[in-house]
Every structure is written in C-alpha cells, then in structure tokens.
Motif scaffolding. Sequence first.
Motif, PDB file in Angstrom:
ATOM      1  N   ASP A 369       0.804  -1.225   0.000  1.00 56.48           N
ATOM      2  CA  ASP A 369       0.000   0.000   0.000  1.00 56.48           C
ATOM      3  C   ASP A 369       0.836   1.274   0.000  1.00 56.48           C
ATOM      4  N   THR A 370       2.158   1.154   0.129  1.00 56.15           N
ATOM      5  CA  THR A 370       2.994   2.358   0.163  1.00 56.15           C
ATOM      6  C   THR A 370       4.092   2.362  -0.893  1.00 56.15           C
ATOM      7  N   GLY A 371       4.218   1.302  -1.678  1.00 55.12           N
ATOM      8  CA  GLY A 371       5.205   1.275  -2.754  1.00 55.12           C
ATOM      9  C   GLY A 371       6.570   0.765  -2.358  1.00 55.12           C
ATOM     10  N   ARG A 372       6.693   0.094  -1.208  1.00 57.13           N
ATOM     11  CA  ARG A 372       7.995  -0.421  -0.778  1.00 57.13           C
ATOM     12  C   ARG A 372       8.587  -1.401  -1.793  1.00 57.13           C
ATOM     13  N   GLY A 374       8.076  -1.308  -4.906  1.00 58.07           N
ATOM     14  CA  GLY A 374       8.134  -0.673  -6.215  1.00 58.07           C
ATOM     15  C   GLY A 374       6.844  -0.788  -6.992  1.00 58.07           C
ATOM     16  N   HIS A 375       5.811  -1.380  -6.337  1.00 62.22           N
ATOM     17  CA  HIS A 375       4.536  -1.604  -7.033  1.00 62.22           C
ATOM     18  C   HIS A 375       3.394  -1.228  -6.090  1.00 62.22           C
ATOM     19  N   GLU A 376       3.241   0.050  -5.859  1.00 59.77           N
ATOM     20  CA  GLU A 376       2.199   0.530  -4.955  1.00 59.77           C
ATOM     21  C   GLU A 376       0.817   0.164  -5.478  1.00 59.77           C
ATOM     22  N   GLY A 377      -0.058  -0.246  -4.538  1.00 62.18           N
ATOM     23  CA  GLY A 377      -1.414  -0.599  -4.919  1.00 62.18           C
ATOM     24  C   GLY A 377      -1.532  -1.945  -5.594  1.00 62.18           C
ATOM     25  N   CYS A 378      -0.533  -2.804  -5.418  1.00 62.25           N
ATOM     26  CA  CYS A 378      -0.537  -4.122  -6.063  1.00 62.25           C
ATOM     27  C   CYS A 378      -0.388  -5.220  -5.006  1.00 62.25           C
ATOM     28  N   ARG A 379      -0.948  -6.376  -5.327  1.00 63.83           N
ATOM     29  CA  ARG A 379      -0.693  -7.579  -4.535  1.00 63.83           C
ATOM     30  C   ARG A 379       0.482  -8.288  -5.191  1.00 63.83           C
ATOM     31  N   VAL A 380       1.567  -8.472  -4.445  1.00 66.16           N
ATOM     32  CA  VAL A 380       2.797  -8.983  -5.047  1.00 66.16           C
ATOM     33  C   VAL A 380       3.280 -10.233  -4.318  1.00 66.16           C
ATOM     34  N   LEU A 381       3.843 -11.145  -5.099  1.00 62.47           N
ATOM     35  CA  LEU A 381       4.483 -12.341  -4.576  1.00 62.47           C
ATOM     36  C   LEU A 381       5.986 -12.087  -4.664  1.00 62.47           C
ATOM     37  N   GLU A 382       6.604 -11.816  -3.524  1.00 63.27           N
ATOM     38  CA  GLU A 382       8.021 -11.456  -3.529  1.00 63.27           C
ATOM     39  C   GLU A 382       8.897 -12.691  -3.725  1.00 63.27           C
ATOM     40  N   LYS A 421      -6.502   4.179   1.009  1.00 61.78           N
ATOM     41  CA  LYS A 421      -5.178   4.522   1.501  1.00 61.78           C
ATOM     42  C   LYS A 421      -5.247   4.856   2.991  1.00 61.78           C
ATOM     43  N   PRO A 422      -4.200   4.482   3.757  1.00 65.92           N
ATOM     44  CA  PRO A 422      -4.197   4.837   5.175  1.00 65.92           C
ATOM     45  C   PRO A 422      -4.247   6.347   5.341  1.00 65.92           C
ATOM     46  N   SER A 423      -5.168   6.831   6.183  1.00 61.39           N
ATOM     47  CA  SER A 423      -5.328   8.275   6.306  1.00 61.39           C
ATOM     48  C   SER A 423      -5.404   8.758   7.742  1.00 61.39           C
ATOM     49  N   LEU A 424      -5.689   7.851   8.690  1.00 57.09           N
ATOM     50  CA  LEU A 424      -5.846   8.293  10.071  1.00 57.09           C
ATOM     51  C   LEU A 424      -4.964   7.523  11.048  1.00 57.09           C
ATOM     52  N   SER A 434       9.922  -2.430  14.601  1.00 52.09           N
ATOM     53  CA  SER A 434       9.871  -0.968  14.572  1.00 52.09           C
ATOM     54  C   SER A 434       8.486  -0.495  14.145  1.00 52.09           C
ATOM     55  N   ARG A 435       8.264   0.816  14.235  1.00 50.77           N
ATOM     56  CA  ARG A 435       7.001   1.419  13.814  1.00 50.77           C
ATOM     57  C   ARG A 435       7.242   2.264  12.575  1.00 50.77           C
ATOM     58  N   GLU A 436       6.442   2.040  11.573  1.00 49.72           N
ATOM     59  CA  GLU A 436       6.528   2.817  10.343  1.00 49.72           C
ATOM     60  C   GLU A 436       5.526   3.963  10.403  1.00 49.72           C
ATOM     61  N   ALA A 437       5.983   5.175  10.165  1.00 50.20           N
ATOM     62  CA  ALA A 437       5.101   6.334  10.182  1.00 50.20           C
ATOM     63  C   ALA A 437       4.236   6.344   8.927  1.00 50.20           C
ATOM     64  N   LEU A 438       2.973   6.718   9.099  1.00 46.11           N
ATOM     65  CA  LEU A 438       2.032   6.820   7.985  1.00 46.11           C
ATOM     66  C   LEU A 438       1.462   8.232   7.950  1.00 46.11           C
ATOM     67  N   PRO A 439       1.082   8.725   6.789  1.00 43.49           N
ATOM     68  CA  PRO A 439       0.499  10.072   6.717  1.00 43.49           C
ATOM     69  C   PRO A 439      -0.860  10.107   7.387  1.00 43.49           C
TER      70      PRO A 439
END
Length: 939
Positions: A369-372, A374-382, A421-424, A434-439
């Motif tokens: 959901d954030t593009g880590r 390289g494919h934001e908004g996709c379901r990926v099999l790493e 998208k995460p908003s709140l 760790s904690r990842e900051a979100l907008p």
Amino acid sequence: MVKRSAFHPVTALLFSVLLTATVQAAVLPGNPVISRRAAAESMALLKNRNSTLPLIPADRVAAFGHGAVDFIGGGWGSGHVKTEYNANLNEALARQAEAGRIRYCPEAADAWGGDSKFRPDAAFVNHIRKQADTAVLVISRCSGESKDRSPGAGDWLLTVEEQELLQLLKKAKFRKLIVVLNTAGPVSTSELTDDAVDAILYASLPGMEGAHAAADLLTGTINPSGKLTDTWAVAYEDYPSSKDFIRTADFQEYEEDIFVGYRYFSTFDKEKHKVNFPFGHGLSYTMFEIAAPALSRENDTLVFRVPVTNIGDRSGREVVQLYVSAPQGKLGKPAMELAAFGKTRDLSPGERQELTLRVPLAQLASFDDTGRSGHEGCRVLEAGDYRFFPGNSSWDAIMHSPVLFRQEKLQIIFRASARLKPSLLPRRLTADGSREALPVIRATAEKTVEIPHDRAIEIEAENFTAAHPNTGIEKFGNQGRRELRCVSRMDHRGRFVEYTLTVRQPGRYAIRFRVSNGRPALQDIMTCEVNGIVQPLRLDVPSTGNGPVRGEWYNFITLAPVTMKLPRGEVKLKLISNGTFINLDSFTIAPAQQSDVLFAAFDREHSRIPLPGFHKRERRFPPNGKIVYGTLRRYPEQLDAFLEQMSDDDLAQLLGGHAGSSHGSAGSLGACDVFEIPPYDTFDGPSGVRSFDSCTSWPCPALLAGSFDPELAETIGAALAREARLNRFDIWLAPGVNIHRNPLCGRNFEYLSEDPLLSGQMGAALARGAASENIAVTVKHFAANNREHRRFQTDSRISERALRDIYLRPFEIIVKEARPLFLMSSYNLLSGRKTAETPELLTGILRDEWKFTGTILSDWGNNSDHVYETLAGNTVKMERGNPAALLEAMRHGELTRGHLKRAAGYLVKSLLQVQLMREKQIKPAPDILPSPPEAGKLK
C-alpha cells in the motif's frame, strides 16, 4: 400456519409449492442430534495431564459451579436462539452414569440449582470429596451484541468466588480435577496451568445439546478433535490490540497492522512466554504421526500430499495445519501464516490417510500500500524461499522440517486502483519490531467548495477535508432532504475542522454559523484561521437547550454573521476550539457587501420550494401492458423495461426494507404490490434460526470453526437452512466473518476466527450448505466491525495492507468461492468514513475488483445517510429506507434516476434467485452424522 401477503394470481402461481402446504414453525427432527455431534467435533481439549481423560466407569464424579446447572448454549442479541430446552452438564453427566460410563454424585451441582448464589465452604467441598474422587469445575461466561466483554473479574479473570472454589477443590485433593470452560471466547487460564488442574476442556457456547457433547468427550464416547481458533495469551495485556480496545470510545488504531493473533505472537514471542494455548491447539485421546508432505505444482497452485497415521490405541480424527513462512522481502511478513488445512476421517489405530492440501500462489502474495516493493497498490508475490510447515497446531508445525518452494522473481498478482489509503493511522508495526510512520489526514468524499461571488452557499459542517482525529460526527434527526448530521466532540482546546474553499473573487465575506448549545451561554468559542492567519472575529453562543435532556442538544439556531477576508485561489478555512465547543451543523458564506440580501434569498430558496426543471417521473407502462415481477421469471431480459416503467417513488420505496411477513422475521425485502414483488423475509442468527418459536440452537460459529472441517460446516448450513424453510424464511443474516482482533469483542462468538483463511473457508462452507437447501446468505459485517462499544461511532483506523490481507480477506474468499446473493455493510467507520457510505469499499473493491453482483444491505438502523449510501453503492437501507430523502436528493441533482435503477436492478436480480430457491420443495434431512449414544432430550 404462517401466511404470506396475498398477491396477483399470476404471482401466486409462483409460490404454489409452499403456499398450498401447511407448515408449522418448529425444530426440524434430527437437528438436535446433529448439533450435539457438531459441538463434540469442535470442542478443544486444551490440557490432559497424565491422561486424566477420558473418564472411566470407576471414576466417581461431581460437578461444581453455577455453570454446571446453568450451562450456556449461546450468546444474546442476534446470536440468541429460542429453544425448547438447553441441556446442562449436571443432567448430561447423570445420563453418562446411567449408561455405566462413570459413577455420578449430583449433590454438588444440585446445590447451585437450589440457590444461584450458593457459595460453598471447605466443609461442603470435603463432604463431596468423601463421595467423589473426580471434580469437574464449570466456568461459564456469556457474551452478545451491543456490549463488549470485560478484562476484569467475572469475564476475562476469575471472580473471587471462583478463585475460592478452585482453591478449595485443589486443597481437597481430588484424584482428578477437570475444568470445563463454557465461555464465549478466550479467558485467563494462568490459574489453571499448574499441576493441580489435570485437564481443561474448552466447550465455548455449544448450543442446546452442548452439555451432552461435553459429557461425550469427557467420557471418551467421542474422541476430541477440535482446535482453538484463537490464541489464548497469558495475560490480556499481551494482546497487541489491548492498548486501544478499551482506551478510547470513538476510534481504534490498528497499530499492530497485519500482526493479528498468532501472526503477532509467532513473530515477536518466539520464546513462547506470552501464550498459554496457541492457535490451532487441541489434544486427542490418541496420537497421530504427520509425515513430511510431498510437494508438486499444478499450474499456479502448490499441491501438498500429507500422510497421517494414527499411532495410538483409539480411533480418532486429526487436523493437519499447513503454515507458511514467507521471505521477508521489502514488505516484511509474519513469522508464519496458515496456508491450508484439512481433517482426516475417523482413523482406527494403525490406519493411514493421505490428505491433499492446495495452496494457490496468489494466496501467498501481500498487498503493497505504500510502494515499498516498487509496485504501490498491487498484490505482489516477492522472490525468495517459502517454507511450509505441517503440524497439528501453530506451535507444533514449527517443530517439523519445512518443505521449500522457491519463487525466483517478484510477481505481480493483482493491480488495484487506490482504494482505501491509510489516512488516520499515525504508525504501524513492522516485521522487525519498529514502527513505520504513515500520513495522517482526515479526508472526505466531498469536493473542494467553490465560493460564488453573487449568492450565498451553505457548507455542511461534517464535509470537512481535514480534522483533529478525535473530532466526531453525530446524527441528530431527519429533516428536509436527508438525515442531518453535525460536528461534535471538540470540547478540548486545539481540536479543529478544516475546509478547502476555492475563491474566484477575493474580498470580505460574511459567514453565519448554525449551532446548538446544551450548556449555559459560552463566550469566544473558536479561533478562525484563513490559510494559517487568525481572523479578528469573536463568536459567543447563547444556551439553546438543557443538555441533560438528549434532544435538547440539537436545538439549532443561526448566529449573527461575522466577517473575514478571503484571498483568491485555494483557501484553507480552519475552525479551532478554544476549549468548550458546541454542536456545529453548518455555516453559510456570502459576499459581505450584499450579505443581507443574499442570505435572505438563500433562506427563501431553502424553504423547500421545488426547483424549476425537476419533474418527478410517473409510472409509464409499455403499450402492451404492465410488466409484472412474475414475468421476469420467464423473461429475465425484460429487467430494464420492468424497472423503466417504475416511477421514481416506486424505485425509492424498493430501496428500503419493510416489516417482515413471517413469524419472527427481522425484516423483508421487495414487498411492492403494484408490480407484484412479494416480501422476502430475512432472519437472524448465526447460531440458529432466530424466531418467535423454538428452533435448533447450534454451536456458535467461533466453536464450529474449531472443527476445522468445511464439510461439517456445510452440513450445519444445510440443516439450519432446512429449518429456516420450515419456518418460512428466505434470507439468512449470516455468516459473520469479522476477524477476532481482540478477545473481548462482544460478538466474537458470532464470528469465526482470528485467521482470515480459516474464517473465509468455513464461512464459504456455511454459505454453500445453506444455498444447497435453498436459503440465501448475507455475509456480514463489511468491514472491520471488531468492537461493540459505541459501534455506531467507533472508527476502525487501518492501513490498506492490513485491511486487504487480514480484515477483507474472509469476505473475498466467500464472495469468490460461494457467490452469495447478499452482503451487509457494518455500523462502524473505516478510516473516518462510514462503511455504508464508502464507494471505494462497496463499489471499488467489492463490485469492481471482486465482481460481486448481489445486493448490499445496510445493517439495521445504522446512522448513515440513505443518499450517501446509494451513491456509494449500498443497495438497500434496512430496516427502513428514507425514500423522501432519495427523491429530495434527485430534486437537487445529487442523485439521478440512474442511481436508483442501478441499485434496484441488483436487488431484483437477487430476489429472482431467492424466488427460485423458494419454489423448491423442502427436502427431508438426510442421516448425515451418526447419532451418539443416548442423544439428549430430543423433543
């Protein structure tokens, strides 16, 4: 006999099969026997020190605790089922004694039967000890709709009385001390893990025959094979969601993200210090050997063939759970996730069975959901090694040698549009701890408001584009064109709402606020900023009502105008609380130079005088006569013509629910006499047909999921459906598949599990079973309805990855595998938006991505706006619609006739399928499950 409403003779012919039969509402014969067997197949034996169980004929048994005589079969609310009886453990053990399996002393349990507040002392316990050498302590807890459980004594923890009784039983030194947990979900077991307690049986809320099922297991009449569907932590505080589940009234921050239940503990509690009993745990009276699986690949599916051998001395069944440990990649993953499961048949000692477990590669993918990746908004099999562990619990599996599958390169499984998208949510947990900051920004679906230079414009207070996270929105009534809402809960300095304006002509503008104040008069309630610049204005508000009287909070008045300067272009108008605020309904803006005239014109225009150019569509029948509903059975291609002949009012009426026509119905759909659409009745609940008459009470879904047996779930779905047909119902308001995020959610017993795969597959099996016996299901509550406290207002703040990978996953499985006709949106908000008003959820994901073509119902009596619901894609507002609001919105151009026709089309298509189901004969119940010896009180 229960009669339906009469309709046109042509339509009546469609119902002739059922209408000519006299059917009395009743329990379907044989269902209690199936309920008993299903409960026994699902209960989990958590502890069995030194093979204490099963009991033997020489054991002299006594039952202790109020639960022994008041054994709880099910929860309250929509999960409650009226039954002819509810067996208790005192009776059930006495029945086992009659069969010669144990010797039984009823005196102990009888003491609670005579006095519900009975509090035994050492003398009483020692007196019973002289007659019995085995003590069975029953600890009971109920749960239900609209209220969550408590982390304190009497719910998660033992009461003082229960602690005293447990200590008395330990000191009396019974040869065997057994605890039966008759609870709605996990409870604290830390006081039960010492050697003084020999065995623990988790019976959950097992239905009307559940006490007999528990007795069958205690005596070994049936070998236990159920497993836990939740992780049982050492302390409530060990659950990551405990930090905010009770802390706030208005929102929950799903900071643990995808690390829910065993996903969290397997990742961050590798030493197993925080868990008493793991997900998937459940003992047997025999032993099984699970051999290394053979892996093959069929197209895009991995196939595991797992040999299972009974190496013990009793026959029994075993559940094989296949877990996957995925490569961490760039997204990070839990240490393990359930990938597949299967259950053996009843295996005799020495018998072997090979289970085939299938894992689609797409199931192993994660949502970015954030593009880590390289494919934001996709379901990926790493890319990387995927390690698969077979076992009989989440703890046991990791002890087996893994089977490896290597994915050579990253593969995009699915490309999604940006939906939710995460908003709140300010931050979330990641796999490294760790904690990842979100907008964080509170967004709405409303567009930027353009401020005209020649007229006044009103802005609804709830249509802000940003706000303090704790700002609330309240519904206060139905007036004019829709349900009215206001901004509230800004009674702290610094809380704010912000609006985005577009100003074409700069200058001074007058602004009028419409407010209510249930307190004494207030002075200087807010600071107003324009693009960060404080405006020199002051707002004082008189008292408008008596706050302790709820309705008095909403006596709205319009304050005298104040002025401010607005620059050209985009303007951020921010209203900031100075400490004690009011309810803010709306505000109106007009150029200051002409404000008196423009405000007066605005007030005249909004006195509900019809706007020119709007014409309410009347009915238009085709030249060859009216097309009635019955015609669509033979000519479904005439659906568009059928809808086109309806007036706007006909369509608006169709998009709301109606009173039920059957005995005990929760409400009905359809019911349009003009076009001969009959009423189709809905019914609760998840644990049985909820009627005014007695029906079968089944094991609650959270227990049934513990069977890990989709075939059994199909059997229950079919049996329940046959009884629903007997009671003249059409649409089952179940299954509920919300995730058990926190063990204290009051409706967890209605839902299935903390795991999305188990929830989805067992829910799909229930749906298939019901459909096989001609009852349509309604999958609920869509989505993230994971707390009951303030369930109409609570905001579930979740990242899009956690939403898609965890909380939406069971719904997706059922929609794609079982193709249900109905789905129900939930009460709660989702990242600041009411689910029934969220087009990204209802239209974008559910319809566009998952291709759902059925009907979406709102939950009964929600506080969403019928207009916004229709725009979002919700089909029918239950239990009543607001047709006047829909028509008024059409008059103002917010809705079109096309919106109403689209929703009505989905509904009519679904009802036609229900009609096909209704016309089929009620089939007799097959002898699917063997009856256990001395089945309970089958009336």
